[in-house]
Scaffold this active site. Structure first.
Site, PDB file in Angstrom:
ATOM      1  N   GLY A 125       0.810  -1.223   0.000  1.00 45.12           N
ATOM      2  CA  GLY A 125       0.000   0.000   0.000  1.00 45.12           C
ATOM      3  C   GLY A 125       0.837   1.264   0.000  1.00 45.12           C
ATOM      4  N   CYS A 126       1.886   1.259   0.801  1.00 51.31           N
ATOM      5  CA  CYS A 126       2.742   2.451   0.911  1.00 51.31           C
ATOM      6  C   CYS A 126       3.536   2.690  -0.363  1.00 51.31           C
ATOM      7  CB  CYS A 126       3.669   2.316   2.109  1.00 51.31           C
ATOM      8  SG  CYS A 126       2.760   2.213   3.668  1.00 51.31           S
ATOM      9  N   THR A 127       3.937   1.618  -1.022  1.00 53.40           N
ATOM     10  CA  THR A 127       4.644   1.755  -2.299  1.00 53.40           C
ATOM     11  C   THR A 127       3.696   2.299  -3.359  1.00 53.40           C
ATOM     12  OG1 THR A 127       6.167  -0.018  -1.730  1.00 53.40           O
ATOM     13  CG2 THR A 127       5.960   0.508  -4.068  1.00 53.40           C
TER      14      THR A 127
END
Length: 151
Positions: free
Chosen positions: A45-47
């Site tokens: 998700g953060c990527t």
């Protein structure tokens, strides 16, 4: 205490991607800011979120805004993350979670995971939008719409 729309962005300091001292006073009140808190470098998700901000970064710059990503990851982790995904914006290391606490970013998933919240401030440093959602990709269009609305 939790930041709300209409509040001023608080002053804070941190280490940036290159290990340099970052002072928020250098940017707050000088240009619109998109400050996003995310759980962890190199997670799916953060990527996705970081790469979406990267892909739209020029759109934010066109409106005079700066994007700043903040997580509790180390400077070394941020360097690797930035190089791997060619991130053009500032990442700050909040290893002691002081900035997260200053903004009042909640934890999710029974407190195991740091929350994902995006704050947009105008060029006076006033918060004009807060978006709290674990859906990583939704933050970018919301932030861009808020920045576009300043014009």
């Amino acid at each position: 205490m939790e930041l709300k729309v209409g509040d001023k962005i608080p002053n804070f300091t941190a280490k940036d991607t290159n290990g340099n001292d970052f002072n928020s006073q250098d940017l707050i009140g000088k240009k619109p800011l998109v400050i996003y808190f995310y759980p962890k470098d190199n997670t799916p998700g953060c990527t996705t979120q970081a790469c979406s901000f990267r892909d739209q970064y020029e759109d934010f710059k066109d409106f005079g805004a700066e994007v700043i990503g903040i997580s509790s990851d180390s400077v070394a982790s941020h360097q690797k993350f930035t190089q791997q995904f060619k991130l053009p914006f500032i990442l700050l290391s909040d290893s002691d979670k002081k900035i997260r606490t200053l903004f009042g970013v909640p934890s999710n998933l029974f407190g195991l995971l740091s929350g994902r919240v995006t704050y947009v401030a105008d060029n006076t440093g006033t918060v004009i939008m807060i978006f709290d959602s674990m859906k990583a990709k939704n933050h970018i269009p919301k932030a861009l719409d808020a920045i576009r609305g300043l014009q």
